[in-house]
Design a protein around this motif. Sequence first.
Motif, PDB file in Angstrom:
ATOM      1  N   THR A 185       0.464  -0.945  -4.446  1.00 40.08           N
ATOM      2  CA  THR A 185       1.650  -0.781  -4.214  1.00 40.08           C
ATOM      3  C   THR A 185       2.358  -0.136  -5.330  1.00 40.08           C
ATOM      4  N   VAL A 186       3.322   0.669  -4.956  1.00 38.42           N
ATOM      5  CA  VAL A 186       3.942   1.215  -6.376  1.00 38.42           C
ATOM      6  C   VAL A 186       5.392   1.358  -5.751  1.00 38.42           C
ATOM      7  N   ASN A 236      -2.582   4.739  -6.167  1.00 40.64           N
ATOM      8  CA  ASN A 236      -2.179   4.299  -4.722  1.00 40.64           C
ATOM      9  C   ASN A 236      -3.451   4.705  -3.778  1.00 40.64           C
ATOM     10  N   ARG A 237      -3.806   5.854  -3.866  1.00 38.09           N
ATOM     11  CA  ARG A 237      -4.884   6.243  -2.842  1.00 38.09           C
ATOM     12  C   ARG A 237      -6.289   5.612  -2.954  1.00 38.09           C
ATOM     13  N   CYS A 250       7.022   9.969  -2.805  1.00 37.79           N
ATOM     14  CA  CYS A 250       7.415   8.854  -1.826  1.00 37.79           C
ATOM     15  C   CYS A 250       7.780   9.337  -0.394  1.00 37.79           C
ATOM     16  N   GLY A 264       0.746  -1.300   0.119  1.00 31.97           N
ATOM     17  CA  GLY A 264      -0.059   0.040  -0.112  1.00 31.97           C
ATOM     18  C   GLY A 264       0.863   1.387   0.098  1.00 31.97           C
ATOM     19  N   GLU A 265       2.116   1.282  -0.063  1.00 33.15           N
ATOM     20  CA  GLU A 265       2.769   2.563  -0.145  1.00 33.15           C
ATOM     21  C   GLU A 265       3.448   2.645  -1.708  1.00 33.15           C
ATOM     22  N   ILE A 266       3.884   3.966  -1.751  1.00 32.74           N
ATOM     23  CA  ILE A 266       4.859   4.411  -2.799  1.00 32.74           C
ATOM     24  C   ILE A 266       6.128   4.272  -2.582  1.00 32.74           C
ATOM     25  N   GLN A 286      -0.198   8.855  -7.739  1.00 30.17           N
ATOM     26  CA  GLN A 286      -0.979   9.030  -6.515  1.00 30.17           C
ATOM     27  C   GLN A 286      -2.384   8.509  -6.437  1.00 30.17           C
TER      28      GLN A 286
END
Length: 302
Positions: A182-183, A176-177, A197, A27-29, A173
Motif C-alpha cells: 500500500t502506498v 504495488n502490483r 493514483c 493495496g491501493e496507491i 507501480q
Amino acid sequence: MIELRHLRKAFGGKPAVHDLSLEVRKGEIFGLLGHNGAGKSTTLGILLGQVFPDAGEAFINGVSVQRERAQALAKTGAIFEAPRFYDYLSGWRNLEIYTSYSAHVPKDKIAEAVEIVGLTKRIRDKVGTYSQGMRQRLGLAQALLPENELVLLDEPTNGLDPEGIHEMRLLIQRLNREHGITVLFCSHLLVEVEQLCDRVAILNQGHKVFDGRWAELESDRRQVRLEVDEWEKAETILRRIGGLSIMERGVVTVDKTFDIAEIVTCLVQGGVRVRAVEPQRRNLEEIYLTITHHGIPPLAER
C-alpha cells in the motif's frame, strides 16, 4: 490500512491541519495533493509519530500511532522529505546501519529489497558517487525493510530528471502490483499523481477540499482542439451547432455526451478542410486550481 480521525495541528497558533479525516484502503496507491504549506508533510509527520496532533488520532492497520507507535509502524516504511545517507559508506552499509535501528534484517532480505529497486550493481559503491535518482532508489529500499506492507512517500520524485521520474513511477507501480504494498503518495506534481493514483485527497491550507476518485472531479463538459484551414469560416459553422461553445481560436467545449463526429461532418459539409480533431482531457492540475482558487469550501464546512 490508514485511518485519520479529525486531526488538528497548529504551529505558533497558525493551523497546519484542520479537522482532517481520511481513509486509505489496503493495496491501493493513494495520492495526497497540495501546494507547499498545504499540510501534507504535517500529516505524514503525524502518521509517523514525529508530530503529535493537537486533536484527533491516526491509525495504521487499526493501531493508534499516538498510543502504540512501535506496533503501528512495525510494517511501515517511509521516504519523508529528502533521504539522508552517509556518503562515505556504501549503499549496502547504509542499509545495514539504518535497519539495525529498528530490527535485525537478514542479508538476503536486504539483497531482495536492493534488487527490487534496481541497485544491485551499484549497492557496494559509496553513496557519494550516486546520482539523485539512485539515492531515491536507496531510500525506497530502506523504506521496504523489514518486509513493510505500507510505504509513505513524501515528494519522492523531487530533484529527478524526466527519465528518473518515469523510472520511479514504474517502480512504485511495480511495488504495488507485484508485492501488494500500500502506498500513500504525497506530491504537488499533479500529473504524476494522476498517472499513479486512482483515489486522491486534496489539501488546501490545511483543509481537505476533496476526497475520492479523481475522475469525479472532471467537468460535465470537455474541450476539443481543432486544426482547420479556414478558422473564420469554421467558426461561423460551429456557432450553429447546439451543445457546442467556442472557447478561443481552435478550441471548443462540448457536453460529455456530444458526438465529436458531428463537428467533422458539419465542417466538411460546409467546405472546411479538417486536419485534426483532438479531445482535451482535463488534468489534475486544472482541477486542483479550479478547487483552490474559486472559493470551493473545505469538505468539513459544506
